[in-house]
Design an enzyme around this catalytic site. Structure first.
Site, PDB file in Angstrom:
ATOM      1  N   CYS A   2       0.853  -1.192   0.000  1.00 49.11           N
ATOM      2  CA  CYS A   2       0.000   0.000   0.000  1.00 49.11           C
ATOM      3  C   CYS A   2       0.883   1.234   0.000  1.00 49.11           C
ATOM      4  CB  CYS A   2      -0.856  -0.022   1.260  1.00 49.11           C
ATOM      5  SG  CYS A   2      -1.706  -1.586   1.480  1.00 49.11           S
ATOM      6  N   ARG A  27       1.098   2.234  -5.946  1.00 50.36           N
ATOM      7  CA  ARG A  27       1.427   1.216  -4.946  1.00 50.36           C
ATOM      8  C   ARG A  27       0.213   0.354  -4.576  1.00 50.36           C
ATOM      9  NH1 ARG A  27       6.181   1.821  -2.452  1.00 50.36           N
ATOM     10  NH2 ARG A  27       5.418   0.508  -0.769  1.00 50.36           N
ATOM     11  N   TRP A  71      -3.597  -1.947  -1.386  1.00 50.73           N
ATOM     12  CA  TRP A  71      -3.543  -3.151  -2.223  1.00 50.73           C
ATOM     13  C   TRP A  71      -3.880  -4.281  -1.261  1.00 50.73           C
ATOM     14  CZ3 TRP A  71      -1.245  -7.967  -2.655  1.00 50.73           C
ATOM     15  CH2 TRP A  71      -1.303  -8.574  -3.914  1.00 50.73           C
ATOM     16  N   ASN A  97       1.317  -0.389   5.941  1.00 53.30           N
ATOM     17  CA  ASN A  97       1.733  -1.094   4.721  1.00 53.30           C
ATOM     18  C   ASN A  97       2.561  -2.291   5.158  1.00 53.30           C
ATOM     19  OD1 ASN A  97       2.637  -1.966   2.210  1.00 53.30           O
ATOM     20  ND2 ASN A  97       4.391  -0.571   2.257  1.00 53.30           N
ATOM     21  N   GLY A  98       2.119  -3.488   4.812  1.00 54.31           N
ATOM     22  CA  GLY A  98       2.829  -4.696   5.227  1.00 54.31           C
ATOM     23  C   GLY A  98       1.846  -5.774   5.616  1.00 54.31           C
ATOM     24  N   GLU A 467       9.196 -11.136 -21.640  1.00 52.94           N
ATOM     25  CA  GLU A 467       8.864  -9.766 -21.224  1.00 52.94           C
ATOM     26  C   GLU A 467       7.717  -9.193 -22.054  1.00 52.94           C
ATOM     27  OE1 GLU A 467       8.894  -6.036 -19.289  1.00 52.94           O
ATOM     28  OE2 GLU A 467       9.328  -8.109 -18.745  1.00 52.94           O
ATOM     29  N   LYS A 471       4.168  -7.910 -20.486  1.00 52.68           N
ATOM     30  CA  LYS A 471       3.608  -6.570 -20.732  1.00 52.68           C
ATOM     31  C   LYS A 471       2.188  -6.674 -21.293  1.00 52.68           C
ATOM     32  CE  LYS A 471       5.760  -4.499 -18.635  1.00 52.68           C
ATOM     33  NZ  LYS A 471       6.910  -5.076 -18.056  1.00 52.68           N
ATOM     34  N   GLU A 474      -0.182  -7.855 -18.386  1.00 60.36           N
ATOM     35  CA  GLU A 474      -0.524  -6.914 -17.307  1.00 60.36           C
ATOM     36  C   GLU A 474      -1.212  -5.653 -17.824  1.00 60.36           C
ATOM     37  OE1 GLU A 474       2.780  -5.607 -14.909  1.00 60.36           O
ATOM     38  OE2 GLU A 474       4.197  -5.846 -16.543  1.00 60.36           O
ATOM     39  N   HIS A 490       6.697 -29.135 -28.304  1.00 67.86           N
ATOM     40  CA  HIS A 490       6.527 -30.132 -27.228  1.00 67.86           C
ATOM     41  C   HIS A 490       5.264 -29.882 -26.413  1.00 67.86           C
ATOM     42  CE1 HIS A 490      10.575 -31.368 -28.285  1.00 67.86           C
ATOM     43  NE2 HIS A 490      10.932 -30.099 -28.199  1.00 67.86           N
ATOM     44  N   LYS A 589       2.908  -1.418  -7.957  1.00 66.92           N
ATOM     45  CA  LYS A 589       4.234  -1.145  -8.510  1.00 66.92           C
ATOM     46  C   LYS A 589       5.340  -1.910  -7.806  1.00 66.92           C
ATOM     47  CE  LYS A 589       7.133   0.803 -11.234  1.00 66.92           C
ATOM     48  NZ  LYS A 589       7.180   0.239 -12.585  1.00 66.92           N
TER      49      LYS A 589
HETATM   50  C1  AGP Z   1       6.534  -5.412 -14.214  1.00 62.97           C
HETATM   51  O1  AGP Z   1       5.908  -4.654 -15.160  1.00 62.97           O
HETATM   52  C2  AGP Z   1       5.836  -5.558 -12.962  1.00 62.97           C
HETATM   53  N1  AGP Z   1       5.547  -4.323 -12.390  1.00 62.97           N
HETATM   54  C3  AGP Z   1       6.496  -6.508 -11.970  1.00 62.97           C
HETATM   55  O2  AGP Z   1       6.640  -7.751 -12.591  1.00 62.97           O
HETATM   56  C4  AGP Z   1       7.878  -6.078 -11.452  1.00 62.97           C
HETATM   57  O3  AGP Z   1       8.829  -6.176 -12.449  1.00 62.97           O
HETATM   58  C5  AGP Z   1       8.269  -6.972 -10.281  1.00 62.97           C
HETATM   59  O4  AGP Z   1       7.316  -6.817  -9.271  1.00 62.97           O
HETATM   60  C6  AGP Z   1       9.668  -6.666  -9.769  1.00 62.97           C
HETATM   61  O5  AGP Z   1       9.707  -5.383  -9.248  1.00 62.97           O
HETATM   62  P1  AGP Z   1      11.124  -4.745  -8.835  1.00 62.97           P
HETATM   63  O6  AGP Z   1      11.946  -4.601 -10.083  1.00 62.97           O
HETATM   64  O7  AGP Z   1      10.747  -3.433  -8.223  1.00 62.97           O
HETATM   65  O8  AGP Z   1      11.763  -5.666  -7.854  1.00 62.97           O
END
Ligand code: AGP
Length: 594
Positions: A2, A27, A71, A97-98, A467, A471, A474, A490, A589
């Protein structure tokens, strides 16, 4: 993970809290709330975005307050589960947060002692414990409450008729922004950039009392001083600069980010990262740990190292690495994490340090927890990345890995000189792709009508396929998989057909012929095929349904140009589908819980 904020000063707290929360929305954004001390506590919260909350909330008069954007971990997004959370008397409010790992046990105990719980959250045990121990000193009550708590937390505590805020941190990030007759508290720097560039980074175990004129921090009961830092990021960098979405803005910043990150190294070569003689002396192998997009950057690093360093490189998903039991002697460990706060990566870093490894962090956030755990930190100079989906930090991480590996490479000097020259030309190659955006929009329009997509690649472009798929997943909510092209026969071939497009990443290296064969096999099974290939490649133009033309680069740099094209493809596909690009559902994030 959060976002939490606090303010105490002479100004009205509520508008400042809303503005700081807005800057932290990446966040977590499933619910939010604010509370202000005006004699009693005025509180307004709901399962809405901050903008809606600011519109609906009654105006509170008060100069000390706290706020939260959530979150959800424990308890679905709802008004009752949103923060701030109150105690029974309604005189103590907490934002957190936690994750409190022993919350159930504490909840049962407190319920037995007559406390009534109003939410399903783990957090709610905190205000009830503070209420239980409160005897006039908020700081002492918080300290006593934290003695009962296990887990991770960054908290800010507000009490009725008090113009002080009590804060505490363990395994979740927390900073204090210093002002003139006012102070700010936040989970992350972008929240306070509108007001100050002077910050203090709290450490695990710190408990602080913040008033408008003073910040007192205690550790194990003793008062301590924490160093003040000047933030190098500007508030403009944390804004959209006229772009519709942060993600698109951050894609377009990449030529500058490459220059900034490489620029940093040419200035710093004397201070080369002390890899303790990797490649012959001392350390025998490299282990990289990371999550999500950072993991894909590390994986790309493995292929670069394989070609230029000839040292065994292992890349592990941090959350899985934490279950391994074997120890790792004579290994340099590199943790890649843009936020520097990802719980799984931090746990892996602590484990590696305990195992006696030298730990290097590659991160984008100065003062982050990763930079404090690591023996040495290399900063990517990407500026604040606000969009939940990572883009420019991925490219900046690749720049660090190219530089690091080329610095230690024993490859032929002429080859290295050519690579260094090409590295410096990458910003203009990336700009070429950005200038060619319109063509990618066409492909996105086509792709937006499908629900399942495969990305395939070989060698150094396998992580690129992964990657690209991440993208698209998400951002556009299309189910996409990044797959080793050689593996598709396979099993995944069973899914091929008119409704399953395939995006093939074709590089002019030792994988070229095999990729052509794969493309023919896939076309034979009726899947629409989009190829990413060097401009003017007639063989590919003949085979593929359509081609995204990529500027010519040395194959070792192809992940950079290919990924930028796939970022744009994911962006415009998501836009075509009307997705909330900067705030994808269910994501955040930085993932500060395991
Ligand atoms: C990527 O677009 C995502 N936001 C997520 O996979 C991110 O890369 C992952 O949580 C790792 O985050 P970090 O690089 O801050 O450790």
């Amino acid at each position: 993970m959060c976002g939490i904020v606090g303010y105490t000063g002479d100004k009205q707290a509520q508008p400042i809290l809303f503005n700081c929360l807005k800057r932290l929305e990446y966040r977590g954004y499933d619910s939010c709330g604010v509370a202000v001390a005006v004699g009693g506590i005025e509180l307004y919260k709901d399962a809405v975005r901050i903008e809606a909350l600011a519109k609906a909330s009654p105006k509170f008069k008060g100069t000390t307050g706290i706020g939260h954007t959530r979150w959800a971990t424990h308890g679905a997004p709802s008004r009752d589960n949103a923060h701030p959370i109150l105690d029974c008397t309604g005189k103590i409010a907490v934002v957190h947060n936690g994750v409190i790992s022993n919350f159930q046990e504490l909840r049962d105990q407190l319920t037995g002692e007559g406390h009534n719980f109003a939410s399903e959250t783990d957090t709610e045990v905190i205000p009830h414990l503070i209420e239980k121990y409160y005897d006039g000193s908020l700081e002492e009550a918080v300290t006593a409450a934290l003695n009962d708590i296990n887990g991770s937390y960054a908290i800010i505590v507000l009490a009725a008729d008090k113009s002080e805020l009590v804060v505490a941190k363990k395994d979740s990030p927390l900073i204090i922004g210093l002002g003139d007759r006012e102070n700010y508290i936040a989970s992350d720097v972008p929240a306070i950039l509108d007001y100050t560039d002077r910050v203090i980074y709290l450490e695990d175990g710190d408990i602080g009392v913040v008033t408008k004129n003073d910040v007192k921090i205690r550790r194990d009961g003793k008062e301590i001083a924490r160093e003040e830092h000047k933030v190098m990021w500007t508030v403009e960098e944390a804004q959209k600069a006229g772009y519709e979405h942060f993600f698109l803005k951050e894609i377009h910043e990449q030529p500058k980010v490459i220059r900034n990150t490489l620029g940093e190294f040419t200035r710093e070569t004397e201070q080369a990262v002390d890899l303790v003689g990797i490649g012959g002396r001392g350390m025998e192998s490299i282990l990289m740990v990371a999550c999500g997009t950072a993991y894909h950057a590390a994986l790309t690093g493995k292929y670069i190292a394989d070609e230029l360093l000839r040292v065994p490189v292992r890349v592990e998903i941090a959350s899985e690495f934490n279950y391994y039991s074997h120890t790792l002697a004579r290994t340099v460990a590199i943790a890649v994490t843009q936020s520097g706060e990802t719980a799984d990566t931090l746990k892996a870093m602590r484990k590696l340090k305990e195992a006696g490894c030298r730990v290097v962090a590659i991160t984008n956030v100065v003062g982050s927890t990763a930079s404090r755990i690591a023996d040495q930190t290399i900063y990517t100079r990407a500026g604040p990345e606000i969009s939940v989906a990572a883009s420019k930090t991925f490219i900046a991480q690749l720049m660090v890995l190219y530089w690091l590996i080329m610095s230690y490479s024993k490859a032929d000097a002429r080859r290295l000189a050519n690579l260094l020259m090409e590295l410096r030309q990458l910003p203009s190659k990336v700009q070429q792709i950005l200038d060619n955006e319109a063509e990618i929009i066409e492909h996105a329009r086509y792709l937006s009508k499908y629900e399942n997509v495969f990305f395939i690649g070989r060698g150094i472009n396998l992580p690129v396929a992964q990657e690209g798929a991440l993208k698209l997943k998400e951002l556009s909510y299309i189910h996409a998989e990044g797959y080793a092209a050689g593996e598709t026969k396979h099993g995944p071939f069973a899914l091929l057909g008119g409704n399953t497009p395939v995006i093939a990443i074709v590089a002019k290296d030792n994988t070229y012929d095999a990729m052509l064969t794969n493309i023919k096999e896939i076309k034979a099974r009726g899947s629409p095929l989009i190829a990413l290939a060097e401009e003017g490649n007639e063989a590919i133009e003949e085979l593929a349904d359509s081609v995204i033309a990529i500027p010519q680069v040395d194959a070792i740099f192809s992940p950079v140009v290919n990924t930028v094209a796939l970022q744009l493809l994911a962006y415009y596909t998501a836009k075509e589908r009307g997705c909330p690009i900067d705030f994808p559902r269910n994501l955040a994030k930085s993932v500060t819980v395991e």
